[in-house]
Motif scaffolding. Structure first.
Motif, PDB file in Angstrom:
ATOM      1  N   LEU A 482       0.831  -1.193   0.000  1.00 30.15           N
ATOM      2  CA  LEU A 482       0.000   0.000   0.000  1.00 30.15           C
ATOM      3  C   LEU A 482       0.875   1.256   0.000  1.00 30.15           C
ATOM      4  O   LEU A 482       1.653   1.491   0.927  1.00 30.15           O
ATOM      5  CB  LEU A 482      -0.916  -0.012   1.233  1.00 30.15           C
ATOM      6  N   GLN A 483       0.763   2.054  -1.055  1.00 27.42           N
ATOM      7  CA  GLN A 483       1.589   3.244  -1.226  1.00 27.42           C
ATOM      8  C   GLN A 483       0.772   4.527  -1.319  1.00 27.42           C
ATOM      9  O   GLN A 483       1.349   5.611  -1.419  1.00 27.42           O
ATOM     10  CB  GLN A 483       2.448   3.105  -2.487  1.00 27.42           C
ATOM     11  N   GLU A 484      -0.533   4.433  -1.245  1.00 28.18           N
ATOM     12  CA  GLU A 484      -1.380   5.634  -1.356  1.00 28.18           C
ATOM     13  C   GLU A 484      -2.629   5.439  -0.508  1.00 28.18           C
ATOM     14  O   GLU A 484      -3.368   4.452  -0.682  1.00 28.18           O
ATOM     15  CB  GLU A 484      -1.741   5.879  -2.820  1.00 28.18           C
ATOM     16  N   ILE A 485      -2.862   6.377   0.415  1.00 33.72           N
ATOM     17  CA  ILE A 485      -4.056   6.333   1.266  1.00 33.72           C
ATOM     18  C   ILE A 485      -4.651   7.740   1.313  1.00 33.72           C
ATOM     19  O   ILE A 485      -3.996   8.683   1.780  1.00 33.72           O
ATOM     20  CB  ILE A 485      -3.720   5.869   2.702  1.00 33.72           C
ATOM     21  N   TYR A 486      -5.884   7.891   0.810  1.00 35.04           N
ATOM     22  CA  TYR A 486      -6.616   9.149   0.893  1.00 35.04           C
ATOM     23  C   TYR A 486      -7.827   8.927   1.799  1.00 35.04           C
ATOM     24  O   TYR A 486      -8.766   8.212   1.428  1.00 35.04           O
ATOM     25  CB  TYR A 486      -7.104   9.599  -0.484  1.00 35.04           C
ATOM     26  N   LEU A 487      -7.817   9.556   2.968  1.00 32.30           N
ATOM     27  CA  LEU A 487      -8.940   9.431   3.904  1.00 32.30           C
ATOM     28  C   LEU A 487      -9.452  10.797   4.367  1.00 32.30           C
ATOM     29  O   LEU A 487     -10.309  10.870   5.259  1.00 32.30           O
ATOM     30  CB  LEU A 487      -8.504   8.621   5.140  1.00 32.30           C
ATOM     31  N   GLN A 488      -8.960  11.878   3.806  1.00 26.50           N
ATOM     32  CA  GLN A 488      -9.341  13.206   4.271  1.00 26.50           C
ATOM     33  C   GLN A 488     -10.838  13.456   4.088  1.00 26.50           C
ATOM     34  O   GLN A 488     -11.499  12.837   3.267  1.00 26.50           O
ATOM     35  CB  GLN A 488      -8.517  14.280   3.550  1.00 26.50           C
ATOM     36  N   ASN A 489     -11.342  14.370   4.910  1.00 26.81           N
ATOM     37  CA  ASN A 489     -12.747  14.794   4.844  1.00 26.81           C
ATOM     38  C   ASN A 489     -13.712  13.640   5.082  1.00 26.81           C
ATOM     39  O   ASN A 489     -14.653  13.411   4.333  1.00 26.81           O
ATOM     40  CB  ASN A 489     -13.048  15.484   3.511  1.00 26.81           C
ATOM     41  N   ASN A 490     -13.466  12.908   6.186  1.00 29.67           N
ATOM     42  CA  ASN A 490     -14.409  11.936   6.734  1.00 29.67           C
ATOM     43  C   ASN A 490     -14.620  12.263   8.204  1.00 29.67           C
ATOM     44  O   ASN A 490     -14.310  13.385   8.649  1.00 29.67           O
ATOM     45  CB  ASN A 490     -13.867  10.514   6.547  1.00 29.67           C
ATOM     46  N   ASN A 491     -15.152  11.352   8.970  1.00 33.93           N
ATOM     47  CA  ASN A 491     -15.380  11.567  10.411  1.00 33.93           C
ATOM     48  C   ASN A 491     -14.637  10.515  11.224  1.00 33.93           C
ATOM     49  O   ASN A 491     -15.174   9.941  12.169  1.00 33.93           O
ATOM     50  CB  ASN A 491     -16.878  11.514  10.723  1.00 33.93           C
ATOM     51  N   LEU A 492     -13.405  10.246  10.839  1.00 32.26           N
ATOM     52  CA  LEU A 492     -12.603   9.203  11.477  1.00 32.26           C
ATOM     53  C   LEU A 492     -11.828   9.766  12.661  1.00 32.26           C
ATOM     54  O   LEU A 492     -11.584  10.976  12.766  1.00 32.26           O
ATOM     55  CB  LEU A 492     -11.649   8.605  10.448  1.00 32.26           C
ATOM     56  N   ASN A 493     -11.410   8.867  13.550  1.00 33.08           N
ATOM     57  CA  ASN A 493     -10.625   9.282  14.711  1.00 33.08           C
ATOM     58  C   ASN A 493      -9.608   8.200  15.037  1.00 33.08           C
ATOM     59  O   ASN A 493      -9.512   7.195  14.337  1.00 33.08           O
ATOM     60  CB  ASN A 493     -11.531   9.567  15.912  1.00 33.08           C
ATOM     61  N   GLY A 494      -8.870   8.394  16.110  1.00 30.68           N
ATOM     62  CA  GLY A 494      -7.895   7.399  16.524  1.00 30.68           C
ATOM     63  C   GLY A 494      -6.491   7.790  16.118  1.00 30.68           C
ATOM     64  O   GLY A 494      -6.177   8.975  15.928  1.00 30.68           O
ATOM     65  N   THR A 495      -5.655   6.781  15.972  1.00 35.58           N
ATOM     66  CA  THR A 495      -4.237   6.996  15.732  1.00 35.58           C
ATOM     67  C   THR A 495      -3.819   6.406  14.396  1.00 35.58           C
ATOM     68  O   THR A 495      -4.205   5.288  14.059  1.00 35.58           O
ATOM     69  CB  THR A 495      -3.414   6.341  16.856  1.00 35.58           C
ATOM     70  N   VAL A 496      -3.030   7.166  13.665  1.00 34.86           N
ATOM     71  CA  VAL A 496      -2.466   6.669  12.418  1.00 34.86           C
ATOM     72  C   VAL A 496      -1.230   5.839  12.763  1.00 34.86           C
ATOM     73  O   VAL A 496      -0.306   6.347  13.413  1.00 34.86           O
ATOM     74  CB  VAL A 496      -2.082   7.821  11.475  1.00 34.86           C
ATOM     75  N   PRO A 497      -1.168   4.558  12.386  1.00 34.23           N
ATOM     76  CA  PRO A 497      -0.027   3.714  12.748  1.00 34.23           C
ATOM     77  C   PRO A 497       1.303   4.321  12.302  1.00 34.23           C
ATOM     78  O   PRO A 497       1.432   4.845  11.181  1.00 34.23           O
ATOM     79  CB  PRO A 497      -0.301   2.405  12.002  1.00 34.23           C
ATOM     80  N   GLY A 498       2.267   4.226  13.191  1.00 30.25           N
ATOM     81  CA  GLY A 498       3.580   4.762  12.875  1.00 30.25           C
ATOM     82  C   GLY A 498       4.229   4.064  11.697  1.00 30.25           C
ATOM     83  O   GLY A 498       5.015   4.672  10.965  1.00 30.25           O
ATOM     84  N   THR A 499       3.889   2.791  11.490  1.00 29.99           N
ATOM     85  CA  THR A 499       4.473   2.056  10.355  1.00 29.99           C
ATOM     86  C   THR A 499       4.084   2.686   9.030  1.00 29.99           C
ATOM     87  O   THR A 499       4.864   2.662   8.071  1.00 29.99           O
ATOM     88  CB  THR A 499       3.999   0.596  10.369  1.00 29.99           C
ATOM     89  N   LEU A 500       2.884   3.277   8.984  1.00 30.13           N
ATOM     90  CA  LEU A 500       2.469   3.945   7.755  1.00 30.13           C
ATOM     91  C   LEU A 500       3.135   5.307   7.618  1.00 30.13           C
ATOM     92  O   LEU A 500       3.574   5.699   6.529  1.00 30.13           O
ATOM     93  CB  LEU A 500       0.949   4.106   7.727  1.00 30.13           C
ATOM     94  N   GLN A 501       3.216   6.036   8.711  1.00 28.14           N
ATOM     95  CA  GLN A 501       3.827   7.365   8.660  1.00 28.14           C
ATOM     96  C   GLN A 501       5.287   7.296   8.218  1.00 28.14           C
ATOM     97  O   GLN A 501       5.788   8.198   7.544  1.00 28.14           O
ATOM     98  CB  GLN A 501       3.746   8.029  10.036  1.00 28.14           C
ATOM     99  N   LYS A 502       5.962   6.222   8.590  1.00 27.31           N
ATOM    100  CA  LYS A 502       7.388   6.103   8.307  1.00 27.31           C
ATOM    101  C   LYS A 502       7.682   5.361   7.007  1.00 27.31           C
ATOM    102  O   LYS A 502       8.841   5.236   6.618  1.00 27.31           O
ATOM    103  CB  LYS A 502       8.076   5.374   9.468  1.00 27.31           C
ATOM    104  N   ARG A 503       6.612   4.846   6.365  1.00 29.04           N
ATOM    105  CA  ARG A 503       6.845   4.059   5.148  1.00 29.04           C
ATOM    106  C   ARG A 503       7.411   4.956   4.045  1.00 29.04           C
ATOM    107  O   ARG A 503       6.821   5.986   3.702  1.00 29.04           O
ATOM    108  CB  ARG A 503       5.560   3.372   4.688  1.00 29.04           C
ATOM    109  N   LEU A 504       8.490   4.520   3.467  1.00 32.55           N
ATOM    110  CA  LEU A 504       9.171   5.302   2.447  1.00 32.55           C
ATOM    111  C   LEU A 504       8.313   5.425   1.182  1.00 32.55           C
ATOM    112  O   LEU A 504       7.832   4.435   0.652  1.00 32.55           O
ATOM    113  CB  LEU A 504      10.513   4.644   2.102  1.00 32.55           C
ATOM    114  N   GLY A 505       8.089   6.632   0.742  1.00 36.19           N
ATOM    115  CA  GLY A 505       7.398   6.890  -0.519  1.00 36.19           C
ATOM    116  C   GLY A 505       5.892   6.852  -0.447  1.00 36.19           C
ATOM    117  O   GLY A 505       5.219   7.040  -1.466  1.00 36.19           O
TER     118      GLY A 505
END
Length: 520
Positions: A482-505
């Protein structure tokens, strides 16, 4: 029964029958797993000894029309038509027994329902395979209906029968009657129907000038049309037992036959139409027409277009069938029956069937079909063509769906961006384990984002600008492609996993519009 290998019929113009008739008394119906649908109607109709029911519940798209033609057979007075030009196909979905054998018959009577004077031309599809092109122009001009028949084996728990536009379609495809009759396993059992369907080219009762033979004489409501030529006609003086024949022909088609004089070859030019080069399944039915006695038999050999079909066939008053599958035919067909030496009577033939063997075009993997069907149920307003096989035929996949090619197709892309979808995203999306792109942005989808931990091929997930709620789906952190995640403008909450934040590219968009905390 004696047999030889043979082929199947062409997807040429259908058979036709007279359009006006009278109702017949009701008699027992077909096999309970059979369906007789009066398309576009809201009423049950009993006609030709059978009860037809409305098609509601078997299709969710299309409009109904009632024809005003005087004295029209009631079953032909309504139809369903499909004006939506954006849809890739329009499908009936019928529940069946997996592995069961079925005769499918479609009937068309145009009646000028669209204000025109020429019927539209379009395709019909069985599951993932093109069946034929429907062109009823000639029959309609002669005051006739058109019908098409095909024999298939159910590969799943449903069969879809679909109509689709083609390059010749200038107005709305339509259908008048749809029949699906369950058949016994013995019928046409010499053909592997997991690889081929049998598309009817011709089915005739020889030496007859009566009406079409059908139900109740034929338990499957097959249509046996009368056929006369210049050969002498004889009447049968004894009855056969249909169940003694694998294909269970009706007793009535043995009432007459064509023959010739002693010592002569019986020549039959049949069917009348020129056939395209293909393989065909041919079944021929014979009975010695004389009163049963020790001398009521005759021997002759059968050849088709000069090629031996069956040698020294012994025909008695009990009747006999010979057949061939994968039999090559092209152009006009000549069947010659040559008597054996010293046989005191000429050859005789009672009936015949020819089917074109239609290679099946594959199917979509079952888990993908189930996943897509659940997705459709989760949406309040799925695209109108989301019915039938999601991937096949190739040019008639569901709107927004791209699939792999091959014997078992897989869904690899789903793009329904900004089409006004409402509803929820079914957890069954996880069935789509070959999916690489899931784009549902710009809609009105709500509820939680389901677990996607099994979707290891997923590369791009776009769910932005919806109304999804709940926590950030942790399963996304397990998807290494998984190299692209668009979730903006929803009603989500919680924590974004650090593994995704640090994934290169990775292209990760989660704001604005959500309530996430970001791990360092």
């Amino acid at each position: 029964m004696p047999f030889l290998p043979s082929p199947r019929p062409c997807l040429s113009p259908s058979s036709s029958y007279v359009l006006h008739s009278f109702l017949s008394p009701s008699v027992p119906s077909l096999h309970p797993q059979s369906f007789l649908l009066n398309c576009g109607s809201t009423d049950e109709i009993v006609t030709e000894n059978l009860k037809f029911v409305p098609d509601e519940g078997f299709i969710s798209v299309g409009n109904s029309s009632t024809l005003k033609t005087p004295n029209l057979l009631p079953i032909l007075s309504t139809l369903r038509y499909f004006p939506d030009e954006s849809a890739k196909k329009y499908c009936y979905v019928i529940p069946v027994v997996k592995g069961g054998k079925y005769l499918i018959k479609t009937t068309y009577y145009y009646g000028g329902f669209d204000g025109g004077n020429q019927p539209p031309v379009f395709d019909q599809i069985i599951d993932g395979s093109k069946w034929s092109t429907v062109n009823t122009t000639g029959d309609y001009a002669n005051g006739l209906t058109s019908y098409y028949e095909i024999v298939v084996v159910a590969m799943g728990k449903t069969i879809s029968i679909c109509l689709a536009r083609n390059e010749m379609t200038v107005s709305s495809p339509f259908i008048t009657v749809l029949e699906l009759e369950n058949m016994d396993a013995s019928v046409y059992n010499s053909t592997d129907l997991t690889k081929h369907a049998l598309n009817v080219v011709a089915r005739h009762s020889f030496g007859s000038n009566d009406d079409i033979v059908s139900f109740p004489d034929d338990r499957y409501n097959r249509f046996w049309q009368p056929f006369m030529d210049s050969n002498p006609v004889v009447e049968s003086h004894s009855n056969i037992t249909p169940s003694d024949f694998w294909n269970m022909p009706p007793l009535k088609v043995f009432n007459s036959a064509i023959t010739t004089s002693r010592g002569k070859t019986l020549q039959l030019l049949w069917p009348n139409a020129s056939l395209p080069s293909s393989n065909y399944y041919i079944a021929l039915y014979f009975q010695d027409n004389r009163t049963p006695s020790p001398y009521s038999w005759r021997v002759f050999s059968v050849s088709i277009n000069g090629k031996k079909f069956f040698n020294n066939l012994n025909v008695t008053t009990d009747g006999v069938m010979v057949y061939g599958a994968h039999w090559p035919l092209s152009g006009l067909t000549e069947i010659d029956m040559t008597p054996g030496d010293g046989i005191p009577v000429g050859p005789v033939i009672s009936a015949g069937e020819i089917f074109q063997m239609l290679p099946l075009g594959g199917r979509t993997l079952t888990r993908d079909v189930l996943g897509m069907e659940d997705l459709a149920r989760g949406f309040n307003n799925p695209p109108s063509d989301w019915s039938g096989d999601p991937c096949l035929p190739k040019n008639h996949s569901w709107t927004g769906v791209i699939c792999t090619t091959g014997k078992l197709a897989r869904v690899v892309t789903l793009n329904l961006t900004k089409i006004g979808l409402a509803g929820s995203l079914s957890p069954s999306v996880a069935n789509l384990t070959a999916l690489t792109h899931l784009w549902l942005g710009g809609n009105k989808l709500s509820g939680p984002i389901p677990d996607m931990s099994e979707m290891n091929e997923l590369q791009s997930l776009r769910l932005e600008d919806n109304d999804f709620e709940g926590s950030f789906p942790e399963s996304l952190g397990q998807l290494m492609n998984l190299q692209e995640i668009y979730l903006q403008n929803n009603n989500l909450n919680g924590t974004v996993p650090g593994t995704l934040q640090k994934r290169l590219g990775i292209n990760l968009k989660v704001s604005p519009g959500n309530h996430f905390s970001m791990l360092a």
